[in-house]
Design a protein around this motif. Sequence first.
Motif, PDB file in Angstrom:
ATOM      1  N   ILE A 102       0.825  -1.201   0.000  1.00 18.47           N
ATOM      2  CA  ILE A 102       0.000   0.000   0.000  1.00 18.47           C
ATOM      3  C   ILE A 102       0.864   1.257   0.000  1.00 18.47           C
ATOM      4  O   ILE A 102       0.782   2.081  -0.896  1.00 18.47           O
ATOM      5  N   LYS A 103       1.707   1.403   1.052  1.00 19.73           N
ATOM      6  CA  LYS A 103       2.482   2.634   1.189  1.00 19.73           C
ATOM      7  C   LYS A 103       3.597   2.441   2.207  1.00 19.73           C
ATOM      8  O   LYS A 103       3.601   1.483   2.974  1.00 19.73           O
ATOM      9  N   ILE A 104       4.529   3.398   2.188  1.00 26.02           N
ATOM     10  CA  ILE A 104       5.549   3.521   3.226  1.00 26.02           C
ATOM     11  C   ILE A 104       5.326   4.879   3.872  1.00 26.02           C
ATOM     12  O   ILE A 104       5.219   5.886   3.170  1.00 26.02           O
ATOM     13  N   GLU A 105       5.230   4.884   5.204  1.00 24.65           N
ATOM     14  CA  GLU A 105       4.985   6.129   5.923  1.00 24.65           C
ATOM     15  C   GLU A 105       5.622   6.029   7.302  1.00 24.65           C
ATOM     16  O   GLU A 105       5.453   5.017   7.988  1.00 24.65           O
ATOM     17  N   ASN A 106       6.368   7.058   7.692  1.00 21.80           N
ATOM     18  CA  ASN A 106       7.023   7.079   9.010  1.00 21.80           C
ATOM     19  C   ASN A 106       7.837   5.812   9.265  1.00 21.80           C
ATOM     20  O   ASN A 106       7.783   5.230  10.341  1.00 21.80           O
ATOM     21  N   ASN A 107       8.582   5.377   8.235  1.00 30.65           N
ATOM     22  CA  ASN A 107       9.464   4.209   8.347  1.00 30.65           C
ATOM     23  C   ASN A 107       8.722   2.905   8.618  1.00 30.65           C
ATOM     24  O   ASN A 107       9.262   1.969   9.196  1.00 30.65           O
ATOM     25  N   ILE A 108       7.455   2.845   8.211  1.00 26.96           N
ATOM     26  CA  ILE A 108       6.657   1.619   8.318  1.00 26.96           C
ATOM     27  C   ILE A 108       6.082   1.320   6.936  1.00 26.96           C
ATOM     28  O   ILE A 108       5.616   2.228   6.245  1.00 26.96           O
ATOM     29  N   ILE A 109       6.151   0.051   6.542  1.00 27.64           N
ATOM     30  CA  ILE A 109       5.552  -0.355   5.276  1.00 27.64           C
ATOM     31  C   ILE A 109       4.221  -1.026   5.581  1.00 27.64           C
ATOM     32  O   ILE A 109       4.103  -1.790   6.540  1.00 27.64           O
ATOM     33  N   TYR A 110       3.220  -0.687   4.798  1.00 25.48           N
ATOM     34  CA  TYR A 110       1.863  -1.185   4.995  1.00 25.48           C
ATOM     35  C   TYR A 110       1.461  -2.030   3.789  1.00 25.48           C
ATOM     36  O   TYR A 110       1.712  -1.632   2.656  1.00 25.48           O
ATOM     37  N   PHE A 111       0.823  -3.184   4.067  1.00 30.29           N
ATOM     38  CA  PHE A 111       0.312  -3.996   2.963  1.00 30.29           C
ATOM     39  C   PHE A 111      -0.885  -4.818   3.413  1.00 30.29           C
ATOM     40  O   PHE A 111      -1.083  -5.080   4.591  1.00 30.29           O
ATOM     41  N   TYR A 112      -1.681  -5.192   2.404  1.00 31.90           N
ATOM     42  CA  TYR A 112      -2.782  -6.128   2.632  1.00 31.90           C
ATOM     43  C   TYR A 112      -2.218  -7.535   2.516  1.00 31.90           C
ATOM     44  O   TYR A 112      -1.343  -7.793   1.702  1.00 31.90           O
ATOM     45  N   ASN A 113      -2.767  -8.473   3.305  1.00 29.11           N
ATOM     46  CA  ASN A 113      -2.314  -9.858   3.219  1.00 29.11           C
ATOM     47  C   ASN A 113      -3.370 -10.753   2.561  1.00 29.11           C
ATOM     48  O   ASN A 113      -3.346 -11.960   2.713  1.00 29.11           O
ATOM     49  N   SER A 114      -4.298 -10.141   1.818  1.00 27.20           N
ATOM     50  CA  SER A 114      -5.289 -10.908   1.054  1.00 27.20           C
ATOM     51  C   SER A 114      -5.751 -10.071  -0.127  1.00 27.20           C
ATOM     52  O   SER A 114      -5.631  -8.842  -0.120  1.00 27.20           O
ATOM     53  N   LEU A 115      -6.293 -10.734  -1.130  1.00 33.23           N
ATOM     54  CA  LEU A 115      -6.823 -10.010  -2.293  1.00 33.23           C
ATOM     55  C   LEU A 115      -8.083  -9.230  -1.921  1.00 33.23           C
ATOM     56  O   LEU A 115      -8.442  -8.279  -2.605  1.00 33.23           O
ATOM     57  N   GLU A 116      -8.748  -9.622  -0.828  1.00 31.80           N
ATOM     58  CA  GLU A 116      -9.962  -8.922  -0.399  1.00 31.80           C
ATOM     59  C   GLU A 116      -9.641  -7.577   0.260  1.00 31.80           C
ATOM     60  O   GLU A 116     -10.537  -6.787   0.509  1.00 31.80           O
ATOM     61  N   GLN A 117      -8.364  -7.331   0.572  1.00 31.61           N
ATOM     62  CA  GLN A 117      -7.910  -6.059   1.143  1.00 31.61           C
ATOM     63  C   GLN A 117      -8.638  -5.715   2.442  1.00 31.61           C
ATOM     64  O   GLN A 117      -9.058  -4.588   2.666  1.00 31.61           O
ATOM     65  N   ARG A 118      -8.761  -6.722   3.319  1.00 29.46           N
ATOM     66  CA  ARG A 118      -9.420  -6.501   4.612  1.00 29.46           C
ATOM     67  C   ARG A 118      -8.433  -6.079   5.688  1.00 29.46           C
ATOM     68  O   ARG A 118      -8.622  -5.085   6.349  1.00 29.46           O
ATOM     69  N   ASP A 119      -7.425  -6.911   5.923  1.00 23.50           N
ATOM     70  CA  ASP A 119      -6.487  -6.671   7.023  1.00 23.50           C
ATOM     71  C   ASP A 119      -5.214  -6.010   6.510  1.00 23.50           C
ATOM     72  O   ASP A 119      -4.665  -6.424   5.490  1.00 23.50           O
ATOM     73  N   ILE A 120      -4.737  -5.023   7.246  1.00 16.97           N
ATOM     74  CA  ILE A 120      -3.498  -4.340   6.895  1.00 16.97           C
ATOM     75  C   ILE A 120      -2.398  -4.776   7.854  1.00 16.97           C
ATOM     76  O   ILE A 120      -2.571  -4.768   9.061  1.00 16.97           O
ATOM     77  N   ILE A 121      -1.278  -5.201   7.290  1.00 16.77           N
ATOM     78  CA  ILE A 121      -0.102  -5.594   8.053  1.00 16.77           C
ATOM     79  C   ILE A 121       0.886  -4.420   8.028  1.00 16.77           C
ATOM     80  O   ILE A 121       1.021  -3.749   7.011  1.00 16.77           O
ATOM     81  N   GLU A 122       1.547  -4.194   9.164  1.00 20.51           N
ATOM     82  CA  GLU A 122       2.572  -3.135   9.245  1.00 20.51           C
ATOM     83  C   GLU A 122       3.904  -3.775   9.611  1.00 20.51           C
ATOM     84  O   GLU A 122       3.978  -4.582  10.528  1.00 20.51           O
ATOM     85  N   ILE A 123       4.945  -3.412   8.866  1.00 19.02           N
ATOM     86  CA  ILE A 123       6.289  -3.894   9.177  1.00 19.02           C
ATOM     87  C   ILE A 123       7.211  -2.682   9.294  1.00 19.02           C
ATOM     88  O   ILE A 123       7.327  -1.898   8.343  1.00 19.02           O
ATOM     89  N   PRO A 124       7.855  -2.497  10.455  1.00 22.87           N
ATOM     90  CA  PRO A 124       8.798  -1.401  10.598  1.00 22.87           C
ATOM     91  C   PRO A 124      10.036  -1.629   9.718  1.00 22.87           C
ATOM     92  O   PRO A 124      10.521  -2.748   9.643  1.00 22.87           O
ATOM     93  N   LEU A 125      10.493  -0.582   9.074  1.00 22.39           N
ATOM     94  CA  LEU A 125      11.703  -0.668   8.261  1.00 22.39           C
ATOM     95  C   LEU A 125      12.879  -0.245   9.119  1.00 22.39           C
ATOM     96  O   LEU A 125      12.875   0.847   9.686  1.00 22.39           O
ATOM     97  N   LYS A 126      13.865  -1.114   9.238  1.00 23.87           N
ATOM     98  CA  LYS A 126      15.013  -0.815  10.099  1.00 23.87           C
ATOM     99  C   LYS A 126      16.127  -0.191   9.295  1.00 23.87           C
ATOM    100  O   LYS A 126      16.306  -0.486   8.171  1.00 23.87           O
TER     101      LYS A 126
END
Length: 126
Positions: A102-126
Motif C-alpha cells: 500500500i504505502k511507506i509512511e514514518n518508516n513503516i511499510i503497509y500492505f494487505y495480506n489478502s486479495l480482499e484487502q481486509r487486514d493491513i499488516i505493518e512492518i517497521p523498516l530498520k
Amino acid sequence: MMKLETPISFRIKINSPNGKEIFYSNVYEICQGCPEVGKLSIDGNIIKREVFGGPLLYENGFIYVPCFKRKWFNSGFYLARIDTSTLEVVIISEMYQIIDLIKIENNIIYFYNSLEQRDIIEIPLK
C-alpha cells in the motif's frame, strides 16, 4: 482508498525517482486467478534466483517488493528490500499468502495480506 495496482494487475515497467528502470519479464500467474510473478531487472540487470510479484514501492534508493518462494508444502510471498544500486536482495518479513503493498509512511511499510484487502499488516523498516 481504491488502489490502482494489485498483485493480479500491476505495471511491469517502472521508472524510479532515482532514474533506474525497473522491469518485470517472463510474467506468469502462479495459478488461475492468482497473483502474477516474474523476473525483475533494474537497468537491464536481472536479479537471478528469485521471482517477484507486484506492485512494488520505492523509498530512498530501495525497492520493496513481494518475493515469491515455492516450497515443498507451502508457497507464498516474503517482503524483499532490493538496493537499486547493488541489486542486493534482503528478505524482511515472514511468509504471507499475499503481499499487496500500500504505502511507506514514518518508516513503516503497509500492505494487505489478502486479495480482499481486509487486514493491513505493518512492518517497521530498520
